[in-house]
Every structure is written in structure tokens, then in C-alpha cells.
Design an enzyme around this catalytic site. Structure first.
Site, mmCIF file in Angstrom:
data_model
loop_
_atom_site.group_PDB
_atom_site.id
_atom_site.type_symbol
_atom_site.label_atom_id
_atom_site.label_comp_id
_atom_site.label_asym_id
_atom_site.label_seq_id
_atom_site.Cartn_x
_atom_site.Cartn_y
_atom_site.Cartn_z
ATOM 1 N N ASN A 120 13.033 -0.276 -10.160
ATOM 2 C CA ASN A 120 13.504 -1.660 -9.997
ATOM 3 C C ASN A 120 14.420 -2.057 -11.151
ATOM 4 O O ASN A 120 14.235 -1.627 -12.290
ATOM 5 C CB ASN A 120 12.342 -2.640 -9.837
ATOM 6 C CG ASN A 120 11.265 -2.538 -10.901
ATOM 7 O OD1 ASN A 120 11.006 -1.476 -11.438
ATOM 8 N ND2 ASN A 120 10.641 -3.663 -11.212
ATOM 9 N N GLU A 127 15.959 -5.514 -12.725
ATOM 10 C CA GLU A 127 15.922 -6.979 -12.720
ATOM 11 C C GLU A 127 17.189 -7.555 -13.359
ATOM 12 O O GLU A 127 18.019 -6.812 -13.909
ATOM 13 C CB GLU A 127 14.654 -7.448 -13.456
ATOM 14 C CG GLU A 127 13.406 -6.935 -12.752
ATOM 15 C CD GLU A 127 12.103 -7.487 -13.304
ATOM 16 O OE1 GLU A 127 12.097 -8.034 -14.426
ATOM 17 O OE2 GLU A 127 11.088 -7.355 -12.593
ATOM 18 N N CYS A 143 14.642 -3.946 -5.853
ATOM 19 C CA CYS A 143 13.395 -3.177 -5.916
ATOM 20 C C CYS A 143 13.673 -1.678 -6.044
ATOM 21 O O CYS A 143 14.740 -1.183 -5.655
ATOM 22 C CB CYS A 143 12.578 -3.380 -4.647
ATOM 23 S SG CYS A 143 12.000 -5.048 -4.373
ATOM 24 N N GLU A 180 12.385 0.709 -4.287
ATOM 25 C CA GLU A 180 12.521 1.365 -2.983
ATOM 26 C C GLU A 180 13.961 1.315 -2.489
ATOM 27 O O GLU A 180 14.496 2.292 -1.954
ATOM 28 C CB GLU A 180 11.620 0.685 -1.944
ATOM 29 C CG GLU A 180 10.133 0.812 -2.239
ATOM 30 C CD GLU A 180 9.575 -0.313 -3.103
ATOM 31 O OE1 GLU A 180 10.320 -0.864 -3.945
ATOM 32 O OE2 GLU A 180 8.389 -0.634 -2.947
ATOM 33 N N CYS A 213 7.851 -4.482 -0.403
ATOM 34 C CA CYS A 213 8.141 -5.836 0.100
ATOM 35 C C CYS A 213 8.801 -5.749 1.481
ATOM 36 O O CYS A 213 9.285 -4.694 1.905
ATOM 37 C CB CYS A 213 9.013 -6.604 -0.890
ATOM 38 S SG CYS A 213 10.763 -6.173 -0.820
ATOM 39 N N CYS A 230 12.437 -4.393 1.628
ATOM 40 C CA CYS A 230 12.550 -2.935 1.486
ATOM 41 C C CYS A 230 12.097 -2.222 2.751
ATOM 42 O O CYS A 230 12.675 -1.211 3.153
ATOM 43 C CB CYS A 230 11.765 -2.456 0.275
ATOM 44 S SG CYS A 230 12.563 -2.934 -1.271
#
Ligand code: THU
Length: 136
Positions: free
Chosen positions: A47, A49, A58, A60, A91, A94
Site C-alpha cells: 500500500n 498512502e 491498496c 492488492e 476492500c 480491490c
């Protein structure tokens, strides 16, 4: 749910290494992902940010986009690793992004402490919106 299979632990290992490159100074929730493709290549991601929080991507999706950018769109399995008591769970965004390429791929959820769960994207996201839904 099914059992850990051949190659799963190797994919988890690659995802754990990717996790070390997570850029998560805000949430401190570091996630690693590794995707094995049908051509038997592995692509990983963590991930990333941003100070503008909503721009976060993310692990994924980072891994999925690495695979697609390598011309590898047929995805066979994804391993997702976190350092927590609880197993990770991808999530909704994803799940939808992965479904675009392989709606029934294997999903291996793992913690650095050794917890494991194997499921499929079809179980996690039944009835995704797919390319064929756009066909008329
Ligand atoms: N995150 C992932 O990388 N994958 C998930 O499956 C859930 C959430 C990241 C996004 C953000 O950097 C942090 O975890 C907390 O939401």
C-alpha cells in the site's frame, strides 16, 4: 474456503517482502500482496498512502497493476499479508479491480504470525460488474 496448496507459502513469502516496502506513515497499517499469474510469473506490491489521504492505493491494486503493466492479465492467485492478530480482508474496490481480470482467482489471506485462510474472489465478490456487462 480450501486448504493451503503448493506454491501458496512461496507467494506469501513474496507478499511479506513486498509488505516491507509499504508506505503507510498515516495508518501504520502495512499490507503486502503478491499475485501469481497463469503464466507463472509473480508480481507484488504494497500500500502507498498520501498526505491527501483519499489518494491512497491498496497493496492488492498495486500488485494487480504491476501484473497488468507487465502484460500479465490472467491472474491465478493473490496472497495478502499483514502483521496483525486478524487476517486481512481485501476492500471492496480491490475485489472489483481483481475481478476485472480473474473473477474466480484464488485468494490467500495470511498474517506474519502464521494464520492462513484460502478462499476465492468469487466467494468474496459474487456477481461483480464485468467487461461483458458493457457489451450490447
Ligand atoms: N489497505 C490495503 O492495502 N489493503 C486492504 O485490503 C485494506 C486496506 C491499506 C490502505 C491504507 O493504506 C491502509 O491499508 C489502511 O486503510
Amino acid at each position: 474456503m480450501s486448504d493451503i496448496g503448493p506454491g501458496d507459502e512461496e507467494l506469501i513469502r513474496v507478499a511479506s517482502l513486498a509488505r516491507q516496502r509499504a508506505y503507510a506513515p498515516y495508518s501504520k497499517y502495512r499490507v503486502g500482496a503478491a499475485i501469481r499469474t497463469k503464466r507463472n510469473k509473480v508480481h507484488s506490491g504494497a500500500n502507498v498512502e498520501n498526505a491527501s489521504y483519499g489518494l491512497t492505493v491498496c497493496a492488492e491494486r498495486t500488485a494487480a497493476f504491476a501484473a497488468v503493466n507487465a502484460g500479465d492479465t490472467a491472474l491465478d492467485a493473490i496472497a495478502i499479508v499483514i502483521d496483525d492478530e486478524r487476517l486481512p480482508t481485501p476492500c471492496g474496490a480491490c475485489r472489483q479491480v481483481l475481478a476485472e481480470f480473474s473473477p474466480d482467482m484464488r485468494v490467500i489471506l495470511a498474517t506474519t504470525g502464521g494464520k492462513r485462510k484460502v478462499t476465492t474472489l468469487g466467494e468474496l465478490l459474487p456477481d461483480p460488474f464485468l467487461p461483458e456487462n458493457l457489451r450490447r
